[in-house]
Each structure stands twice: as C-alpha cells, then as structure tokens.
Design an enzyme around this catalytic site. Structure first.
Site, PDB file in Angstrom:
ATOM      1  N   HIS A 133       0.847  -1.208   0.000  1.00  0.00           N
ATOM      2  CA  HIS A 133       0.000   0.000   0.000  1.00  0.00           C
ATOM      3  C   HIS A 133       0.880   1.255   0.000  1.00  0.00           C
ATOM      4  CE1 HIS A 133      -3.004  -2.685   2.327  1.00  0.00           C
ATOM      5  NE2 HIS A 133      -3.559  -2.474   1.155  1.00  0.00           N
TER       6      HIS A 133
ATOM      7  N   ARG B 121      -1.937  -6.277  -8.402  1.00  0.00           N
ATOM      8  CA  ARG B 121      -0.784  -7.123  -8.114  1.00  0.00           C
ATOM      9  C   ARG B 121      -0.565  -8.157  -9.200  1.00  0.00           C
ATOM     10  NH1 ARG B 121      -2.977  -7.733  -2.170  1.00  0.00           N
ATOM     11  NH2 ARG B 121      -4.787  -7.380  -3.461  1.00  0.00           N
TER      12      ARG B 121
ATOM     13  N   SER C 185      -2.636  -7.674   2.976  1.00  0.00           N
ATOM     14  CA  SER C 185      -2.859  -7.561   4.433  1.00  0.00           C
ATOM     15  C   SER C 185      -3.203  -8.925   5.021  1.00  0.00           C
ATOM     16  CB  SER C 185      -3.996  -6.580   4.723  1.00  0.00           C
ATOM     17  OG  SER C 185      -3.708  -5.313   4.219  1.00  0.00           O
TER      18      SER C 185
ATOM     19  N   LYS D  20     -17.756  -6.540   7.420  1.00  0.00           N
ATOM     20  CA  LYS D  20     -16.493  -7.232   7.176  1.00  0.00           C
ATOM     21  C   LYS D  20     -15.688  -7.323   8.471  1.00  0.00           C
ATOM     22  CE  LYS D  20     -12.723  -7.171   3.817  1.00  0.00           C
ATOM     23  NZ  LYS D  20     -12.141  -6.497   2.658  1.00  0.00           N
TER      24      LYS D  20
HETATM   25  P1  ADP Z   1      -9.735  -3.896  -0.512  1.00  0.00           P
HETATM   26  O1  ADP Z   1     -10.485  -4.663   0.521  1.00  0.00           O
HETATM   27  O2  ADP Z   1     -10.465  -2.691  -1.011  1.00  0.00           O
HETATM   28  O3  ADP Z   1      -9.123  -4.704  -1.630  1.00  0.00           O
HETATM   29  P2  ADP Z   1      -7.031  -3.589   0.474  1.00  0.00           P
HETATM   30  O4  ADP Z   1      -6.572  -2.798   1.650  1.00  0.00           O
HETATM   31  O5  ADP Z   1      -6.781  -5.055   0.495  1.00  0.00           O
HETATM   32  O6  ADP Z   1      -8.551  -3.229   0.326  1.00  0.00           O
HETATM   33  O7  ADP Z   1      -6.375  -2.996  -0.848  1.00  0.00           O
HETATM   34  C1  ADP Z   1      -6.570  -1.670  -1.232  1.00  0.00           C
HETATM   35  C2  ADP Z   1      -5.958  -1.454  -2.601  1.00  0.00           C
HETATM   36  O8  ADP Z   1      -4.542  -1.630  -2.525  1.00  0.00           O
HETATM   37  C3  ADP Z   1      -6.442  -2.437  -3.672  1.00  0.00           C
HETATM   38  O9  ADP Z   1      -6.516  -1.747  -4.903  1.00  0.00           O
HETATM   39  C4  ADP Z   1      -5.351  -3.464  -3.711  1.00  0.00           C
HETATM   40  O10 ADP Z   1      -5.273  -4.094  -4.985  1.00  0.00           O
HETATM   41  C5  ADP Z   1      -4.132  -2.594  -3.461  1.00  0.00           C
HETATM   42  N1  ADP Z   1      -3.026  -3.371  -2.912  1.00  0.00           N
HETATM   43  C6  ADP Z   1      -3.020  -4.180  -1.837  1.00  0.00           C
HETATM   44  N2  ADP Z   1      -1.805  -4.739  -1.651  1.00  0.00           N
HETATM   45  C7  ADP Z   1      -1.018  -4.284  -2.645  1.00  0.00           C
HETATM   46  C8  ADP Z   1       0.344  -4.525  -3.047  1.00  0.00           C
HETATM   47  N3  ADP Z   1       1.108  -5.378  -2.388  1.00  0.00           N
HETATM   48  N4  ADP Z   1       0.799  -3.864  -4.138  1.00  0.00           N
HETATM   49  C9  ADP Z   1      -0.009  -3.038  -4.833  1.00  0.00           C
HETATM   50  N5  ADP Z   1      -1.291  -2.789  -4.529  1.00  0.00           N
HETATM   51  C10 ADP Z   1      -1.797  -3.401  -3.459  1.00  0.00           C
END
Ligand code: ADP
Length: 159
Positions: free
Chosen positions: A16, A89, A127, A40
C-alpha cells in the site's frame, strides 16, 4: 489532480505504502480512505487503521487519511473528486477490480479508476497474508513498517 485511494488497509503494508508514495509524487493530493464496512470482520478497528496509516505517511505532506462508508461513488461525489486509484498485483486482482471499476462507472459516468501496478517485490503481499504469517509467528518485518509490525504483534499476542 486530487485522487482517492480507497481500501480496507487492515493493516497498511509496504505494498500500500509503495502505491501511496508513487501517487504522492504524481498527483497534487492523495486521499487515502478507509472503507468502514461493519459487515467485514477486520483485525483493526477503523480508528486503529487511521492511526497506523497516519503514522506511516506522516512525512508525505500531500497525503490525507479519511474514512467512508457506503458507496465509493457517493463518497467521491461528496468530496468533489472524480479519480480513484487502485493497485493491481497480479491477474488474480484483475477480474474483481475490473468489475468494480465498471460498476462504479455505471453508477457515476464521471468517476475514473486509474490502476497502478504493484512493484515487483510486493506482488505477493496482502494484508491478509501478513496477518496469517504473523499469526504463525513468522517474520513480517520486510512486509510492513515497524510501527505496524508492533501493532500486529500487540494485537495478536499482547506483546
Ligand atoms: P480492498 O479490501 O479494497 O481490496 P485492500 O486494503 O486489500 O482493500 O487494498 C486496497 C488497494 O490496494 C487495492 O486496490 C489493492 O489491490 C491494493 N493493494 C493491496 N496490496 C497491494 C500490493 N502489495 N501492491 C499493490 N497494490 C496493493
């Protein structure tokens, strides 16, 4: 241009942070917004996630942390912003992200989603992976900032 980077951020990872840093360089302002979705189940409360995000972006002056509930399109409209950033990703992200971007466009034709590709060293990082590894006592120091690592260990083991 001002952009919204929405997500769960439960908790924020280096993946992130990499997207946030790159947005901070490319755009005038970045609003990282935590989706408050009561259905959630999350490890960290919204307030805790705000605190973690604020700490890790404290040196980025054009990054703001906010929260929203309900539809992203409504939130974006209220804030007067029409550009959303999402991270990609691998192909596994693509189908879901495409569906969501198209649905958001259906709901609001003005809303544009821009995808940033993950840096190669973080393609595997999510995460939920971090929480799983930490739950089995694995080393997460290369996956999240120190401050977040401490918060996870405290939450999971109370130390
Ligand atoms: P959500 O539940 O909305 O997917 P996340 O916190 O998991 O929330 O992810 C938020 C955004 O960050 C999403 O667009 C996800 O694809 C992106 N994201 C998560 N991890 C990574 C990573 N390692 N590299 C690039 N983008 C990421």
């Amino acid at each position: 241009m001002i952009v919204i980077y929405p997500g769960s951020f439960d908790p924020v990872t280096y993946g992130h942070l990499d997207i946030i840093e790159r947005c901070s360089k490319k755009f005038d302002q970045v609003i990282v917004s935590i989706l408050n979705n009561p259905t959630k189940k999350t490890l960290f409360s919204v307030d805790e996630r705000i605190k973690l995000l604020k700490e890790v972006v404290k040196d980025l002056k054009n990054v703001e942390i906010d929260t929203f509930s309900g539809l992203l399109v409504n939130y974006a409209k209220t804030r007067g912003i029409s550009t959303v950033i999402r991270g990609l990703r691998a192909v596994t992200d693509f189908e879901y992200e495409l569906q969501m971007a198209l649905m958001n466009r259906e709901l609001d034709n003005e809303l544009e989603t821009i995808f940033l590709m993950s840096s190669s060293q973080y393609t595997f990082l999510s995460s939920s992976m971090v929480k799983e590894v930490a739950g089995f006592d694995g080393d997460i120091s290369g996956l999240v900032p120190d401050y977040v690592e401490k918060a996870i260990n405290y939450k999971l083991k109370g130390d």
